[in-house]
Design an enzyme around this catalytic site. Structure first.
Site, short mmCIF file in Angstrom:
data_model
loop_
_atom_site.label_atom_id
_atom_site.label_comp_id
_atom_site.label_asym_id
_atom_site.label_seq_id
_atom_site.Cartn_x
_atom_site.Cartn_y
_atom_site.Cartn_z
N HIS A 1 1.86 4.29 -3.01
CA HIS A 1 1.88 5.75 -2.85
C HIS A 1 3.23 6.31 -3.31
O HIS A 1 3.28 7.28 -4.08
CB HIS A 1 1.68 6.13 -1.37
CG HIS A 1 0.28 6.01 -0.87
ND1 HIS A 1 -0.80 6.56 -1.53
CD2 HIS A 1 -0.22 5.42 0.24
CE1 HIS A 1 -1.91 6.31 -0.84
NE2 HIS A 1 -1.58 5.62 0.23
N HIS B 1 0.84 -1.20 0.00
CA HIS B 1 0.00 0.00 0.00
C HIS B 1 0.88 1.25 0.00
O HIS B 1 0.69 2.16 -0.82
CB HIS B 1 -0.90 -0.04 1.24
CG HIS B 1 -1.75 1.17 1.45
ND1 HIS B 1 -3.12 1.15 1.35
CD2 HIS B 1 -1.43 2.46 1.74
CE1 HIS B 1 -3.60 2.35 1.59
NE2 HIS B 1 -2.59 3.17 1.82
N GLU B 2 1.85 1.29 0.94
CA GLU B 2 2.71 2.46 1.03
C GLU B 2 3.65 2.56 -0.18
O GLU B 2 3.96 3.66 -0.64
CB GLU B 2 3.52 2.40 2.33
CG GLU B 2 2.69 2.34 3.60
CD GLU B 2 1.77 3.54 3.79
OE1 GLU B 2 1.95 4.55 3.08
OE2 GLU B 2 0.87 3.47 4.64
#
Length: 264
Positions: A62, A58-59
């Protein structure tokens, strides 16, 4: 010539992440083969490690999107190595989301990688950077539920099936919560570039409390009930029976059974 090795180092997958993946693989094998003496402990390790892997991805989503959007400082911060210890707030990004899963079986999102937004040009790019994280959770949920909606469950052990269902539940909750337009969450990050400067200034003081407010609301029984009714409806649409996710959650939260073990 000196910059190439540095760039490669910034993007090399971290041994920490590889270690977490190894735990996921070994514990997943233990669940599949029923090798572990404790079914619940094997499911706990498998789901927790897989959940942390999804948080790292997820990170990473980003960070990678921000890199292509114009923030060339991302690599030097270590965000492209998938190392959770490199995050701006490792406590918020990893520890608290894992605790939320343990306490309530909720895939509450964490935060965050520090992105130098001033380097990003264009509102669409800002929105895409914020959307990349929860879209990763959506992709992870589709992978976890694929055996269900593809009707490919023949030969899949019951415990592994239940673990996948519960992991899918966590991914769906994380995606849904992340898409909420609440300050501090990715959903607000998607719409923020399109708000007026005055509106952003008014909302800015509430950003640190958005995640806590969502968590607090989920502890209200009526809100929690309606929230999970929606989650189970989404899972049902993906072919995951309620009983499979509930069984996985029960196996994961194995510790109440320990207190019920008869004492000699």
């Amino acid at each position: 010539m000196a910059t190439a090795p540095s760039r490669d180092h910034d993007r090399r997958i971290s041994p920490v992440f590889l270690g977490i993946v190894a735990v996921m693989a070994v514990s997943g094998w233990a669940v599949w083969t029923s090798y572990a003496s404790s079914r619940g402990l094997a499911v706990f390790l498998f789901v927790t490690s897989a959940w942390v892997v999804s948080l790292c991805l997820h990170e990473y989503a980003h960070a990678r999107t921000a890199l292509h959007g114009g923030d060339i400082t991302i690599g030097a911060k270590g965000y492209l190595t998938l190392n959770p210890l490199k995050y701006t707030h490792a406590l918020l990004s990893i520890v608290l989301p894992v605790l939320f899963v343990i306490m309530g079986g909720i895939g509450l999102p964490g935060g965050a990688v520090f992105i130098e937004r001033g380097r990003i040009r264009g509102r669409w790019r800002h929105s895409l950077i914020s959307a990349a994280g929860p879209l990763t959770n959506v992709a992870f949920a589709l992978v976890c539920t694929a055996p269900f909606w593809l009707h490919a469950l023949d030969g899949v052990p019951d415990d592994f099936r239940a673990a996948l269902a519960f992991l899918a539940l966590l991914q769906v909750t994380a995606a849904l919560l992340n898409f909420l337009p609440v300050p501090g969450l990715d959903g607000y990050g998607i719409i923020e570039p399109w708000l007026s400067h005055a509106a952003r200034r008014q909302v800015e003081p509430f950003a640190p409390f958005g995640l806590l407010a969502v968590f607090g609301l989920l502890w209200i029984p009526e809100v929690n009930q309606e929230f999970f009714r929606l989650i189970y409806a989404i899972l049902d649409g993906l072919g995951v029976p309620d009983v499979a996710a509930a069984t996985g959650r029960s196996l994961y939260q194995f510790w109440p059974d320990l207190s019920a073990t008869p004492q000699s």
